[in-house]
Design a protein around this motif. Structure first.
Motif, mmCIF file in Angstrom:
data_model
loop_
_atom_site.group_PDB
_atom_site.id
_atom_site.type_symbol
_atom_site.label_atom_id
_atom_site.label_comp_id
_atom_site.label_asym_id
_atom_site.label_seq_id
_atom_site.Cartn_x
_atom_site.Cartn_y
_atom_site.Cartn_z
ATOM 1 N N GLU A 263 -6.006 7.679 -7.234
ATOM 2 C CA GLU A 263 -6.921 8.103 -6.184
ATOM 3 C C GLU A 263 -8.101 8.873 -6.784
ATOM 4 N N THR B 102 -9.702 10.249 7.767
ATOM 5 C CA THR B 102 -9.576 8.791 7.754
ATOM 6 C C THR B 102 -8.945 8.410 6.419
ATOM 7 N N ARG B 103 -8.865 7.114 6.189
ATOM 8 C CA ARG B 103 -8.278 6.661 4.918
ATOM 9 C C ARG B 103 -9.123 7.101 3.722
ATOM 10 N N ARG B 104 -10.446 7.187 3.889
ATOM 11 C CA ARG B 104 -11.353 7.510 2.789
ATOM 12 C C ARG B 104 -11.927 8.918 2.832
ATOM 13 N N ARG C 57 -6.427 14.766 5.811
ATOM 14 C CA ARG C 57 -7.110 13.473 5.845
ATOM 15 C C ARG C 57 -7.624 13.199 7.243
ATOM 16 N N ALA D 85 0.849 -1.194 0.000
ATOM 17 C CA ALA D 85 0.000 0.000 0.000
ATOM 18 C C ALA D 85 0.882 1.240 0.000
ATOM 19 N N SER E 124 0.904 6.237 3.757
ATOM 20 C CA SER E 124 -0.218 7.077 4.142
ATOM 21 C C SER E 124 0.300 8.489 4.426
ATOM 22 N N TYR E 125 -0.597 9.432 4.378
ATOM 23 C CA TYR E 125 -0.227 10.812 4.656
ATOM 24 C C TYR E 125 -1.382 11.467 5.388
ATOM 25 N N ARG E 126 -1.107 12.491 6.139
ATOM 26 C CA ARG E 126 -2.141 13.182 6.902
ATOM 27 C C ARG E 126 -2.563 14.490 6.245
#
Length: 178
Positions: free
Chosen positions: A94, A53-55, A51, A27, A30-32
């Motif tokens: 994305e 959550t992930r979605r 962000r 994967a 991840s980033y904030r």
């Protein structure tokens, strides 16, 4: 064994549709948050994202648009949207959709007068980002808003809102993921 049979035996699993175990791609990091720029042929702006959550995330944009036909005349907008990141099988893609508010200001300058019309309304967006590096992405966003029409009022000597219209702003983006 005949020497020409060795390559055929090596290809046998592929020819019989038997598949070797596959590994999934890791994967993406991840980033904030993300910051960047957006633009089109008449538009330039800054873009930010946080962000939750992930979605789900919050996307903010500050945009200035000018067609260059009248000196000193331009539109500016502040956009805030709750953004949903659609699932994708491709880890570098994305797709997004968003819904939120838009503040717009139209600075006009005609017939010796000038002023600013302001509006607050609802808008949305859809698009897709392509992550081409661990911390960089580019994309295409299409913003849509319930904008206003403006017309010059001769009697008052000023510009007034005369109706509503759908405004569509396609923009290319370049962002740094934090």
């Amino acid at each position: 064994m005949k020497p020409y049979l060795l390559p055929a035996l090596a290809l046998l699993p592929y020819l019989t549709h038997a598949q070797a175990p596959t590994t999934t791609a890791p994967a993406p990091d991840s980033y904030r948050a993300a910051v960047g720029v957006l633009g089109s042929y008449r538009t330039a702006g800054l873009l930010g994202e946080v962000r939750a959550t992930r979605r789900l995330g919050l996307k903010l944009a500050a945009v200035r648009q000018s067609d260059g036909t009248v000196a000193g005349e331009y539109s500016a907008a502040g956009i805030g949207q709750l953004t949903y990141f659609l699932p994708s099988r491709l880890p570098w893609l994305e797709p997004t959709v968003g819904l939120g508010g838009i503040y717009s200001a139209y600075h006009w300058q005609q017939r010796g007068g000038h002023g600013t019309l302001q509006d607050l309304n609802v808008g949305g967006s859809f698009g897709a980002n392509v992550r081409f590096h661990r911390r960089l992405r580019t994309g295409l966003l299409v913003f849509g808003a319930n904008g206003f029409r403006a017309g010059y009022d001769e009697a008052a000597g000023t510009m007034r809102k005369t109706g509503r219209r759908l405004l569509v702003l396609p923009a290319l983006t370049l962002e740094v993921l934090l």
